[in-house]
Structure formats: structure tokens, C-alpha cells
Design an enzyme around this catalytic site. Structure first.
Site, short mmCIF file in Angstrom:
data_model
loop_
_atom_site.label_atom_id
_atom_site.label_comp_id
_atom_site.label_asym_id
_atom_site.label_seq_id
_atom_site.Cartn_x
_atom_site.Cartn_y
_atom_site.Cartn_z
CD GLN A 183 -3.37 -4.74 6.50
OE1 GLN A 183 -3.09 -3.82 5.81
NE2 GLN A 183 -4.08 -5.82 6.17
CG ASP A 235 -9.73 -0.52 4.96
OD1 ASP A 235 -9.66 -0.57 3.77
OD2 ASP A 235 -9.10 -1.05 5.95
CE LYS A 289 -3.82 -2.37 2.22
NZ LYS A 289 -4.48 -3.06 3.44
#
Ligand code: NAP
Length: 299
Positions: free
Chosen positions: A109, A132, A65
Site C-alpha cells: 500500500q 498492482d 481490499k
């Protein structure tokens, strides 16, 4: 149908299905983001990543990422905490990023190490920075059709369908899996006004899964069951999208038996190289959208 509906232009598998190449589309999106940010005079657009613990795949995801963020002319900031971090420490780190005006997207994460409450951590992310799209506020906005961030993996699936000219309106879609990360938002996106598919949500208690899948013009497999979808699950000509990732003795395997399915499907994603790269591309698109929502990038 979209402007990209000329299926003849696309690379095909040996069996004749259109290969929905996520790496290629991700590279296009990253290049577009880079051009957009550069053309605006390169204002700082910052994605912050939070990694807790030493899960190896998570570390690789975060590194990828960051690498792609740099290619998109974005800045990344990384916070790393040990596997023994207390709930309060993780929350403190996310609170700092939430209140930092130089940060436009926050990615925690997942999964967090056992014993930590991920929901409580995600709740601290303001909707504009929730790139997200996983917090209850972002999910609520999606359900209500309000502007907000959409979870990256199901959004990436929609981008693939669009880019590869797969019609959605008036089609039947089946999504295998009902998680809040993938399956549920996928159903909402496929059934949205303007997309207009008629989606069915299948899960581990769905009777006659094979017969249900055979009805699908669009089949999204997000169960995490290696090679669950065999050729006899697939309607001839259907678009088949593989989200699942299983780590087996043979390496990483998707939910779709690619070799057999590509003989029957009209379009299919590879695994790897399909939905994974698209998840990252959508994360970066969401980050730029977050910067816009926060007034840090021209509208
Ligand atoms: P999850 O929370 O474990 O959900 C899996 C879903 O699949 C559940 O709803 C489960 O049904 C259903 N399921 C499991 N086995 C099934 C079967 N045999 N038949 C029908 N349905 C079945 O997983 P997730 O977070 O949604 O992730 C799904 C997969 O996608 C995983 O392999 C994950 O690693 C992968 N993933 C990939 C990406 C990407 O970028 N490509 C991103 C995120 C996740 P029940 O609800 O009845 O248990």
C-alpha cells in the site's frame, strides 16, 4: 461496440447521462471471481497486503481490499509494519512474500512513510505477483504489449467503458494527469490496438486545457484537483471518468463537477462509487490471473 452497448438498459442521472456505476460492476466482478474459484474446487488464491505506518486512508483501503478478496473466495494475508520500520525490514517482508509459493499477489500500500524508498521495495515483487502492475517490469510489458499485470485504476476505467458500452475505436480521448500510477498507463491502454482511441496526455503545463478537453469523446480526469472539470470542459455526449480524490472540508471530492457535468455528458462516473471500487475489482482479477501465471489455478 460491445455486447453491453444498449445504453438504454442503464441507469441515468437526472440530466440524462448514463451512470457508470463502479460499485455495481465491482460487485458483478467479485461474484464472477467467486463463481470461478468455487467451480475450480476452491484452490487457495492468496492476495498479500503490506501496510507500513498508520496512514488512516491507507488502512481503510487495505481493509476494503481484504473484505472484497474474501467475498471473491480468495484468502488474504496481511503484513503490517510500524511507521518507524527500516527500509531493510520492509524489503525483508516483501522478499518473504515473493518467495512464498502460497502467495499469488502482493500489494504494497502506497505511499510508504517518508524516508522509505518505495521503488526499491516494489522492485522485489516478481512480475507474476505484481498485481498492482507498478513495477518497471510490468510497465515495460505494458509498453511492449506483452502479457503481464496492468495497473488497477486505469484498467478499471477500461472495464467501465466496456461494461457501459462506450465506444473507443476512432474516438478522441484526453487523460488529465501523467503519473505512472494512472495517467501514463491509461494513455497506453486507450491507444492499444483493438481499443483504438487517439489519446492526448494533458498535465499541469498543458495550455488551454479546457479547449483540449472539449475535443474529447472520452475524458479521464486524474489530476487530484477538486472539481477541475466543469461542464464547459465537456463535449456534449462525452464519457467522463473521474479518478481524482481530494479530501476537502466538504468531504471527499473528485476532479469532476458531477452535478454540472452530468447535464452535458453522455456517460459519467459518480464519486465516490466510480473508479475506486473498480480499482479493487481489478486488483482481485489480477490476483486470480497471477495464480494462473504461477500454475496455482487451472488455466
Ligand atoms: P499525481 O502523481 O499527483 O499526478 C497528478 C497529475 O495531474 C500530474 O501529472 C499533474 O501534472 C496533473 N495535474 C495536477 N494539477 C493539474 C491541473 N490543474 N491541470 C492539469 N493537470 C494537472 O497523482 P496520481 O497518483 O496520478 O493520482 C491522481 C488522482 O487520482 C489523485 O487525486 C489520487 O488520489 C487519485 N487516485 C484515485 C484512484 C482511484 O481508485 N479512484 C487511484 C489512484 C489515484 P504534472 O505532471 O505537470 O505535475
Amino acid at each position: 461496440m460491445t455486447e453491453h452497448s444498449q445504453l438504454d438498459d442503464f441507469e441515468r442521472t437526472g440530466g440524462g447521462a448514463v451512470l457508470m456505476d463502479g460499485n455495481r460492476l465491482r460487485d458483478e466482478i467479485v461474484a464472477e471471481l467467486n463463481a470461478e474459484i468455487t467451480a475450480a474446487g476452491s484452490p487457495e488464491v492468496c492476495l498479500a497486503t503490506v501496510l507500513v505506518g498508520d496512514d488512516k486512508p491507507s488502512r481503510i483501503y487495505v481493509r476494503n481490499k481484504q473484505r472484497k478478496a474474501a467475498e471473491a473466495a480468495m484468502v488474504s494475508r496481511h503484513v503490517e509494519l510500524g511507521a518507524d520500520a527500516a527500509q531493510g525490514e520492509v524489503e525483508e517482508a516483501v522478499r518473504d512474500l515473493a518467495s512464498n509459493p502460497g502467495v499469488h499477489g502482493i500489494l504494497v500500500q502506497l505511499p510508504l512513510p517518508e524516508g522509505l524508498d518505495a521503488d526499491a521495495v516494489l522492485e522485489l515483487i516478481p512480475p507474476e505477483k505484481d498485481v498492482d502492475g507498478l513495477t518497471p517490469r510490468s510497465m515495460g510489458r505494458l509498453v511492449r504489449g506483452q502479457p503481464g499485470h496492468v495497473p488497477c485504476t486505469p484498467l478499471g476505467v477500461m472495464r467501465l467503458l466496456d461494461r457501459y458500452g462506450v465506444p473507443t475505436s476512432g474516438t478522441r480521448a484526453v487523460v488529465i494527469g501523467r503519473s505512472t500510477l494512472v495517467g501514463l498507463p491509461q494513455i497506453l491502454l486507450l491507444g492499444r490496438k483493438g481499443v483504438d482511441a487517439t489519446p492526448t496526455l494533458a498535465h499541469s503545463r498543458t495550455p488551454e486545457l479546457q479547449a483540449v478537453c472539449q475535443q474529447a469523446d472520452i475524458l479521464v480526469a486524474a489530476a487530484g484537483m477538486a472539481r477541475l472539470v466543469t461542464a464547459d470542459y465537456v463535449k456534449p455526449g462525452a464519457a467522463v471518468i473521474d479518478v481524482g480524490i481530494s479530501r476537502t472540508a466538504d468531504g471527499i471530492v473528485g476532479d469532476v463537477d458531477f452535478d454540472a457535468v452530468q447535464e452535458v455528458a453522455g456517460a459519467v462516473t459518480p464519486m465516490p462509487g466510480g473508479t475506486g471500487p473498480m480499482t479493487i475489482a481489478c486488483l482481485l482479477q489480477n490476483t486470480l490471473a497471477g495464480a494462473r501465471m504461477l500454475g496455482a489455478f487451472p488455466a
